[in-house]
Motif scaffolding. Structure first.
Motif, PDB file in Angstrom:
ATOM      1  N   ASP A  13      -5.558  44.572   2.905  1.00 17.01           N
ATOM      2  CA  ASP A  13      -5.330  44.012   3.756  1.00 17.01           C
ATOM      3  C   ASP A  13      -5.605  42.521   4.085  1.00 17.01           C
ATOM      4  OD1 ASP A  13      -5.402  43.203   6.747  1.00 17.01           O
ATOM      5  OD2 ASP A  13      -6.078  45.209   7.220  1.00 17.01           O
ATOM      6  N   MET A  14      -4.903  41.656   4.191  1.00 17.54           N
ATOM      7  CA  MET A  14      -5.253  40.321   4.209  1.00 17.54           C
ATOM      8  C   MET A  14      -5.513  39.634   5.532  1.00 17.54           C
ATOM      9  SD  MET A  14      -4.144  39.505   1.190  1.00 17.54           S
ATOM     10  CE  MET A  14      -3.934  37.781   1.216  1.00 17.54           C
ATOM     11  N   ARG A  15      -5.865  40.483   6.487  1.00 15.15           N
ATOM     12  CA  ARG A  15      -6.405  40.013   7.537  1.00 15.15           C
ATOM     13  C   ARG A  15      -7.962  39.481   7.661  1.00 15.15           C
ATOM     14  NH1 ARG A  15      -4.328  44.492  11.380  1.00 15.15           N
ATOM     15  NH2 ARG A  15      -5.003  46.061   9.741  1.00 15.15           N
ATOM     16  N   THR A  16      -8.468  38.839   8.508  1.00 13.31           N
ATOM     17  CA  THR A  16      -9.989  38.354   8.643  1.00 13.31           C
ATOM     18  C   THR A  16     -10.507  40.008   8.959  1.00 13.31           C
ATOM     19  OG1 THR A  16      -9.479  36.216   9.134  1.00 13.31           O
ATOM     20  CG2 THR A  16     -11.710  37.237   9.694  1.00 13.31           C
ATOM     21  N   MET A  17     -11.443  40.214   8.304  1.00 12.87           N
ATOM     22  CA  MET A  17     -12.338  41.515   8.635  1.00 12.87           C
ATOM     23  C   MET A  17     -13.645  41.069   8.967  1.00 12.87           C
ATOM     24  SD  MET A  17     -11.168  43.672   5.036  1.00 12.87           S
ATOM     25  CE  MET A  17      -9.618  43.638   4.550  1.00 12.87           C
ATOM     26  N   THR A  18     -14.330  42.003   9.555  1.00 14.95           N
ATOM     27  CA  THR A  18     -15.427  41.757  10.319  1.00 14.95           C
ATOM     28  C   THR A  18     -16.484  42.757   9.802  1.00 14.95           C
ATOM     29  OG1 THR A  18     -14.500  41.179  12.387  1.00 14.95           O
ATOM     30  CG2 THR A  18     -16.875  41.809  12.539  1.00 14.95           C
ATOM     31  N   VAL A  19     -17.512  42.477   9.467  1.00 15.29           N
ATOM     32  CA  VAL A  19     -18.848  43.222   8.461  1.00 15.29           C
ATOM     33  C   VAL A  19     -20.100  43.005   9.601  1.00 15.29           C
ATOM     34  CG1 VAL A  19     -20.172  43.754   6.896  1.00 15.29           C
ATOM     35  CG2 VAL A  19     -17.618  43.194   6.368  1.00 15.29           C
ATOM     36  N   THR A  20     -20.525  44.197   9.983  1.00 15.82           N
ATOM     37  CA  THR A  20     -21.809  44.294  10.816  1.00 15.82           C
ATOM     38  C   THR A  20     -23.002  44.686  10.035  1.00 15.82           C
ATOM     39  OG1 THR A  20     -20.628  44.565  12.909  1.00 15.82           O
ATOM     40  CG2 THR A  20     -23.216  44.860  12.854  1.00 15.82           C
ATOM     41  N   VAL A  21     -23.786  43.439   9.562  1.00 12.59           N
ATOM     42  CA  VAL A  21     -25.098  43.808   8.731  1.00 12.59           C
ATOM     43  C   VAL A  21     -26.176  44.426   9.700  1.00 12.59           C
ATOM     44  CG1 VAL A  21     -26.493  42.429   7.209  1.00 12.59           C
ATOM     45  CG2 VAL A  21     -24.507  41.391   7.331  1.00 12.59           C
ATOM     46  N   ARG A  59      -0.532  43.230   0.966  1.00  8.39           N
ATOM     47  CA  ARG A  59      -0.215  42.912  -0.301  1.00  8.39           C
ATOM     48  C   ARG A  59      -0.315  44.118  -1.128  1.00  8.39           C
ATOM     49  NH1 ARG A  59       1.307  39.837   2.794  1.00  8.39           N
ATOM     50  NH2 ARG A  59       1.585  37.569   2.766  1.00  8.39           N
ATOM     51  N   SER A  60       0.475  44.373  -2.111  1.00  6.90           N
ATOM     52  CA  SER A  60       0.215  45.342  -3.047  1.00  6.90           C
ATOM     53  C   SER A  60       0.088  44.945  -4.339  1.00  6.90           C
ATOM     54  CB  SER A  60       1.871  46.310  -2.777  1.00  6.90           C
ATOM     55  OG  SER A  60       1.243  47.427  -3.757  1.00  6.90           O
ATOM     56  N   VAL A  61      -0.930  45.466  -4.954  1.00  9.59           N
ATOM     57  CA  VAL A  61      -1.322  45.068  -6.346  1.00  9.59           C
ATOM     58  C   VAL A  61      -0.696  46.019  -7.084  1.00  9.59           C
ATOM     59  CG1 VAL A  61      -3.137  44.376  -8.017  1.00  9.59           C
ATOM     60  CG2 VAL A  61      -3.332  43.758  -5.913  1.00  9.59           C
ATOM     61  N   VAL A  62       0.254  45.870  -8.109  1.00 10.35           N
ATOM     62  CA  VAL A  62       0.871  46.679  -8.789  1.00 10.35           C
ATOM     63  C   VAL A  62       0.447  46.694 -10.320  1.00 10.35           C
ATOM     64  CG1 VAL A  62       3.422  47.427  -9.636  1.00 10.35           C
ATOM     65  CG2 VAL A  62       2.946  46.533  -7.269  1.00 10.35           C
ATOM     66  N   PHE A  63       0.238  47.691 -10.862  1.00  8.50           N
ATOM     67  CA  PHE A  63      -0.211  48.132 -12.022  1.00  8.50           C
ATOM     68  C   PHE A  63       0.715  48.936 -12.970  1.00  8.50           C
ATOM     69  CE2 PHE A  63      -4.128  47.420  -9.784  1.00  8.50           C
ATOM     70  CZ  PHE A  63      -4.713  46.446 -10.576  1.00  8.50           C
ATOM     71  N   ARG A  64       1.059  48.490 -14.157  1.00  8.41           N
ATOM     72  CA  ARG A  64       2.031  49.086 -14.978  1.00  8.41           C
ATOM     73  C   ARG A  64       1.392  49.789 -16.468  1.00  8.41           C
ATOM     74  NH1 ARG A  64       7.407  46.609 -16.819  1.00  8.41           N
ATOM     75  NH2 ARG A  64       7.782  46.754 -14.598  1.00  8.41           N
TER      76      ARG A  64
END
Length: 253
Positions: free
Chosen positions: A58-66, A27-32
């Motif tokens: 990115d709207m997909r599920t993301m993985t973060v390794t702590v 998705r694209s967040v547009v600023f004017r």
């Protein structure tokens, strides 16, 4: 006429540079002019060149390794713990506007929460109640990231490392527990065996013939082992009776 044509080509060229494409998972967040305008995508869309710009999410599920953290449990035991976090952006506008870098923010929240929650539990709880701790960790991180439009889907502790000395102590404790259990089982077996022997003795006292039947059974069991010599203990009254019967038969013959 030539100037008009050149201007037209420039305008068309600038218009074409405003076309953008977002993937299905983006998705694209547009600023004017610095202010939030709209949310674009997926697919083909157009923004005003030099006036509008975008930030893709990115709207997909993301993985973060702590990364592994060395912390102290509630019972003052040093433990090294690492974890894995899965999250998903549910509100792209908040993820871009409410926090400077949502990836780093989620990581830091998970990191500090992991350290804090381990310090609130005993070592045995950390080792045996991982599911409960994971759920608590998920709830805390999810509450902290909700204002950023981020949903925490799952948190799992991967490894818990404890000092070698503590491992030896825990092994000794487990061995003692198993030995205790073995002794209890053995004592229960001896108690049941004693009770059975007492019941058998009571039956023999009430019916002496049962002792003779048991003796004959033992003789049969010994003979089944193919021994060359078998010693049979017989009651004296039976021996006397057998001798008297033999004398009687010899005199009669």
């Amino acid at each position: 006429m030539g100037i008009v044509l050149v201007i037209g080509i420039i305008i068309v060229g600038l218009a074409l540079t405003g076309f953008r494409v977002a993937q299905e998972y983006q998705r694209s967040v547009v600023f004017r002019l610095g202010r939030y305008k709209s949310l674009k995508g997926p697919g083909l869309y157009w923004i005003i060149p030099f006036i509008e710009w975008q930030s893709k999410v990115d709207m997909r599920t993301m993985t973060v390794t702590v990364e592994q953290q060395e912390t102290i449990t509630k019972d003052s035991v040093t433990a090294k713990v690492n974890a894995v976090l899965w999250y998903k952006i549910c509100d792209p506008e908040k993820a871009i506007i409410s926090v400077e870098n949502y990836r780093s923010a989620v990581y830091q929240v998970a990191l500090t929460t992991l350290r804090n929650i381990i310090g609130q539990h005993m070592l045995d709880e950390v080792l045996k109640e991982r599911n409960t701790i994971n759920e608590t960790l998920k709830a805390i991180v999810d509450e902290a990231t909700a204002p950023w439009g981020i949903k925490i889907e799952m948190v799992e502790m991967k490894d818990v490392e404890i000092p070698q000395s503590m491992q030896r102590v825990m092994a000794m404790e487990a061995e003692a527990v198993r030995e205790k259990r073995a002794r209890i089982i053995k004592a229960q077996a001896e108690s049941e065996a004693s009770q059975k022997l007492a019941d058998a003795a009571r039956i023999i006292v009430e019916n002496p013939l049962a002792l003779e039947l048991r003796r004959m059974q033992m003789v049969q069991e010994v003979g089944a082992d193919k021994n060359t010599t078998t010693i049979v203990l017989m009651p004296s009254d039976m021996i006397t009776l057998a001798g008297t019967l033999s004398n009687y038969l010899s005199k009669k013959s």
